[in-house]
Design a protein around this motif. Sequence first.
Motif, PDB file in Angstrom:
ATOM      1  N   UNK A   1       0.865  -1.177   0.000  1.00 22.80           N
ATOM      2  CA  UNK A   1       0.000   0.000   0.000  1.00 22.80           C
ATOM      3  C   UNK A   1       0.898   1.221   0.000  1.00 22.80           C
ATOM      4  N   UNK A   2       0.612   2.167  -0.884  1.00 21.21           N
ATOM      5  CA  UNK A   2       1.470   3.342  -1.031  1.00 21.21           C
ATOM      6  C   UNK A   2       0.764   4.620  -0.629  1.00 21.21           C
ATOM      7  N   UNK A   3       1.547   5.558  -0.147  1.00 18.63           N
ATOM      8  CA  UNK A   3       1.138   6.915   0.194  1.00 18.63           C
ATOM      9  C   UNK A   3       0.185   6.936   1.387  1.00 18.63           C
ATOM     10  N   UNK A   4       0.297   7.955   2.229  1.00 15.24           N
ATOM     11  CA  UNK A   4      -0.476   7.956   3.479  1.00 15.24           C
ATOM     12  C   UNK A   4      -1.987   7.985   3.288  1.00 15.24           C
ATOM     13  N   UNK A   5      -2.482   8.763   2.344  1.00 15.62           N
ATOM     14  CA  UNK A   5      -3.937   8.845   2.180  1.00 15.62           C
ATOM     15  C   UNK A   5      -4.527   7.531   1.664  1.00 15.62           C
ATOM     16  N   UNK A   6      -3.836   6.909   0.725  1.00 21.45           N
ATOM     17  CA  UNK A   6      -4.300   5.625   0.191  1.00 21.45           C
ATOM     18  C   UNK A   6      -4.193   4.546   1.253  1.00 21.45           C
ATOM     19  N   UNK A   7      -3.062   4.487   1.919  1.00 22.46           N
ATOM     20  CA  UNK A   7      -2.874   3.472   2.966  1.00 22.46           C
ATOM     21  C   UNK A   7      -3.900   3.643   4.069  1.00 22.46           C
ATOM     22  N   UNK A   8      -4.141   4.888   4.464  1.00 20.13           N
ATOM     23  CA  UNK A   8      -5.117   5.150   5.513  1.00 20.13           C
ATOM     24  C   UNK A   8      -6.523   4.700   5.140  1.00 20.13           C
ATOM     25  N   UNK A   9      -6.807   4.744   3.862  1.00 17.17           N
ATOM     26  CA  UNK A   9      -8.137   4.349   3.386  1.00 17.17           C
ATOM     27  C   UNK A   9      -8.309   2.830   3.330  1.00 17.17           C
ATOM     28  N   UNK A  10      -7.242   2.092   2.982  1.00 14.88           N
ATOM     29  CA  UNK A  10      -7.385   0.667   2.682  1.00 14.88           C
ATOM     30  C   UNK A  10      -6.750  -0.292   3.676  1.00 14.88           C
ATOM     31  N   UNK A  11      -5.874   0.172   4.536  1.00 10.71           N
ATOM     32  CA  UNK A  11      -5.137  -0.738   5.396  1.00 10.71           C
ATOM     33  C   UNK A  11      -6.046  -1.597   6.278  1.00 10.71           C
TER      34      UNK A  11
END
Length: 178
Positions: free
Chosen positions: A34-44
């Motif tokens: 998972x890349x980048x904080x906004x993307x990771x925060x959404x999908x982790x």
Amino acid sequence: TRELQEMGVKVMYGALDVRAELATIGPGLSMAIISRPHTAGRWLDLVREYAPAAKILYDTVDLHWLREMRRNAVESAHAGENGAQSGRLDLTTLSPRAKALRHLELAMIRASDVTVVVSESERAQVLLDVPSAAVAILPTVHEVTGLVIGPQDRSGILFVGSFRHPPNAGAVVRLVRD
């Protein structure tokens, strides 16, 4: 994407129901990147829920909070303050956006099994902030190998990067201006 898929890598992109996709493939995943904080925060959380056995690799791409701090320093014409160029970071002077990004990025680092950064200095910063983090370096700058034509036999400039990404646009403006 095609090359990764031919190697057996599942690449999720475009308009899809991520929850349904993860419910289908999650039990068989051994790793999720998972890349980048906004993307990771959404999908982790969803990846953890549907792929509990998968190792989560968080690719920072770069430390966004640090980039934001440096952008603010340059824009305010106080690049020496805040440690942007001195190597020392004064976290008490971070902008609200940089503080929010730092909080989000550190949470993603703590929630992931491995974090990938691009440089030794970013690795050192992550370990300062989250000493227990497993951090790997995957540099984006590489030594050129082989024969490179000398400058006397070349002309023009090639810049590869999106101009919607502020550091890239700023780099080109500085290159032309200076």
